[in-house]
Scaffold this motif. Structure first.
Motif, PDB file in Angstrom:
ATOM      1  N   THR A 197      -8.299  -1.922  -1.685  1.00 39.23           N
ATOM      2  CA  THR A 197      -7.385  -0.783  -1.706  1.00 39.23           C
ATOM      3  C   THR A 197      -7.954   0.375  -0.883  1.00 39.23           C
ATOM      4  OG1 THR A 197      -6.533  -1.426  -3.877  1.00 39.23           O
ATOM      5  CG2 THR A 197      -6.163   0.845  -3.188  1.00 39.23           C
TER       6      THR A 197
ATOM      7  N   SER B  33       0.857  -1.176   0.000  1.00 34.44           N
ATOM      8  CA  SER B  33       0.000   0.000   0.000  1.00 34.44           C
ATOM      9  C   SER B  33       0.898   1.232   0.000  1.00 34.44           C
ATOM     10  CB  SER B  33      -0.940  -0.030   1.197  1.00 34.44           C
ATOM     11  OG  SER B  33      -1.885   1.005   1.133  1.00 34.44           O
TER      12      SER B  33
ATOM     13  N   MET C  86       2.585  -1.810  -5.848  1.00 34.42           N
ATOM     14  CA  MET C  86       1.227  -1.544  -5.369  1.00 34.42           C
ATOM     15  C   MET C  86       0.221  -1.681  -6.502  1.00 34.42           C
ATOM     16  SD  MET C  86      -0.304   1.781  -3.374  1.00 34.42           S
ATOM     17  CE  MET C  86      -2.022   1.800  -2.839  1.00 34.42           C
TER      18      MET C  86
END
Length: 581
Positions: A520, A55, A513
């Motif tokens: 997400t 992330s 990512m």
């Protein structure tokens, strides 16, 4: 037997039959003894694995476990719903899955699921190292702590699933109880409505209200305190002084910090080597006047009293939720302009920004009231003797100041002499507008708007030169890090892939990512918890970058790039903002 006796017997009989049905079909043991769902477990494992992917920011092992557990629980619910639908379709089509096939599927799930959990957890340590390197942190992890991630995730997911099954049990109890009196669809609908009502009441009326009450009580006490080492000022150029109509005890803790730590003119003179003035700092707290308009009017009177309208620089400053103003955004102007500055701010809350964000209307209304009051007085002054009118805001403070300008770039250009917005939120009206109008080929994390004629975006000082085109007046600068979840988190993340993940990416965003629906959104929401736990220049930490931004925006006379570097170095120890502010 009388009619009343017969009615009583019928009521007792209905109660006995209902209790027997509830006991036989819906006993509490059904909460834990119900057979696991194959589809639910499969999707839960998938969601667990995806939640470990990179992330924006590094996460502590316990936070990663919490995020993975919630993801797995949501995945289980989605998978169970999908399996139930598949069963109905197969039953409708007359297809029956043999027991041998079901056993094979369970065996395959046990082997592949366990392998996937172990492999994804091991790989995630490497992914986490990539994210840590992107924000200049050491890539190594404590292996035994990271090995606890699946354990924490399993505990969290189990608790959430037990809570969900308890709710389902309650819904069925209600549905079966009413099933002897009304048609089954009506009984089921009644059970669902009652369950939703009870859950909503518990969450909003008990859990959420209790949490907010506790936060508000703590914040209220903190707002009444005064930071150690901060004392009531004696200079008439500062609010809270004996000459001020805004009393010291009404400014709030952050307001007292703002005026009580104003830069002494001796420090400014020592830095510049030239005579300096005492800077003007005006602050109006929530308790300084009864209404919003009265507080705005008091702020203008304070500027008049202190001589703020006769200074060369007049900056209207938006505060964060607690009323805090970052020294990194205020002090540079005082040094650059020899103390010939005035700054004015107004408190709209004493709650942390992440709570205040739930009531953005207060931030917007306060910013608009303050700017309109100051601007109304400012425009009555002779054009050749007016101060240069600037606006500044950080995080929720930037939202407040953008709202004051109606979220309009033409208004900013027409009514201000420059603006600095640091770490804007996804809901900032002007930020959304100019970002959406960026030129093709420019990335969302560093957009180019109208050839950079008035607005530029930066993460490092070199970004001020992008694009290589004339930069007119007034100038506005947005400071936003590619890894700042405060900037990039938004509800749209749940179902739409963001443009900031396109290539080229910001230097501090991991190339590994990826975007996944819902996940997400949840990952970046978890990143908010660590937005302040990274080095300067990453996450929601902007360090001394406002120093170079103000130099570019205001172009102080006889100021050099070497002065900017020297001032930034001197201010480097100032505390950075946090989400609790």
């Amino acid at each position: 037997m009388s009619g009343a006796g017969k009615a009583l017997n019928r009521t007792k009989d209905w109660t006995r039959r209902t209790a027997e049905r509830v006991r036989r079909h819906l006993g509490p043991d059904r909460v834990v003894r119900r057979r696991p769902c194959w589809g639910g477990i499969a999707v839960a494992v998938l969601c667990y694995c995806l939640s470990l992917t990179p992330s924006l920011l590094p996460r502590a092992w316990w936070l990663q476990g919490l995020a993975a557990g919630v993801s797995a629980a949501v995945g289980y619910g989605a998978g169970a719903a999908a399996e139930a639908l598949a069963r109905l379709l197969l039953r409708w089509a007359g297809v029956r899955v043999r027991r041998r096939v079901r056993r094979t599927l369970w065996a395959a799930l046990a082997v592949l699921g366990a392998a996937a959990v172990v492999t994804a957890t091991a790989w995630s340590a490497g992914w986490e190292g990539q994210v840590r390197r992107a924000v200049t942190l050491p890539p190594h992890l404590v292996w035994w702590q990271w090995a606890l991630v699946p354990v924490v995730a399993a505990l969290v997911a189990t608790l959430l699933l037990l809570a969900a099954r308890t709710v389902r049990l309650g819904t069925r109890v209600v549905a079966h109880a009413f099933g002897t009196l009304v048609p089954r669809p009506v009984a089921c609908a009644t059970g669902v409505v009652l369950a939703a009502f009870v859950i909503g009441g518990v969450v909003q009326g008990f859990l959420l209200r209790a949490a907010l009450d506790a936060i508000e009580s703590t914040a209220s006490l903190a707002d009444q305190g005064t930071t150690k080492g901060v004392h009531r000022p004696g200079l008439p150029t500062l609010s809270g002084s004996p000459a001020s109509a805004a009393r010291w005890d009404t400014l709030g803790a952050k307001g007292r910090d703002f005026v009580g730590t104003a830069t002494p003119r001796a420090d400014i003179a020592a830095f510049t080597g030239r005579p300096a003035e005492d800077p003007v700092r005006v602050y109006v707290g929530l308790l300084s006047a009864g209404t919003l308009d009265e507080r705005a009017a008091l702020a203008v009177r304070e500027l008049e009293r202190t001589g703020g309208f006769s200074r060369r620089i007049l900056a209207v400053m938006g505060t964060t939720g607690t009323g805090w103003i970052n020294d990194q955004g205020s002090r540079p102007l005082e040094y650059m302009w020899g103390g010939d500055t005035a700054m004015v701010a107004m408190q709209y809350s004493y709650l942390p920004s992440w709570v205040s964000a739930l009531t953005e209307d207060e931030a917007a209304a306060t910013g608009r009231a303050l700017f309109d009051a100051v601007y109304a007085k400012w425009r009555t002054l002779p054009a050749d003797s007016r101060p240069r009118l600037l606006v500044y805001g950080e995080s929720l403070g930037s939202f407040s100041m953008e709202s004051a300008l109606d979220g309009s770039l033409p208004t900013l250009v027409a009514e201000t002499g420059g603006a600095l917005f640091v770490g804007p939120t996804y809901d900032n009206p002007l930020w959304k507008s100019v970002t959406a109008k960026r030129q093709p080929g420019s990335p969302e994390w560093r957009p180019v708007v109208a050839d950079g004629a008035h607005v530029r975006f930066a993460q490092v000082p070199a970004d001020y030169g992008i694009p290589d085109a004339p930069w007119g007046e007034p100038r506005a600068v947005y400071l936003q890090n590619g890894s700042d979840p405060v900037v990039w988190w938004s509800p749209d993340l749940a179902f739409h892939r963001p443009d900031w993940l396109d290539r080229p990416r910001a230097r501090d965003v991991s190339p590994a990512m990826q975007w996944y629906p819902l996940l997400t959104f949840w990952q970046v929401a978890c990143d908010l918890a660590g937005a302040d736990s990274v080095p300067d220049g990453f996450g929601h930490r902007y360090g001394t970058l406002p120093t170079s931004a103000w130099a570019e925006i205001t172009s102080p006379p006889d100021w050099t790039s070497a002065d900017t570097v020297r001032l930034a170095g001197m201010l480097e120890s100032v505390r950075e903002p946090g989400l609790l502010d």
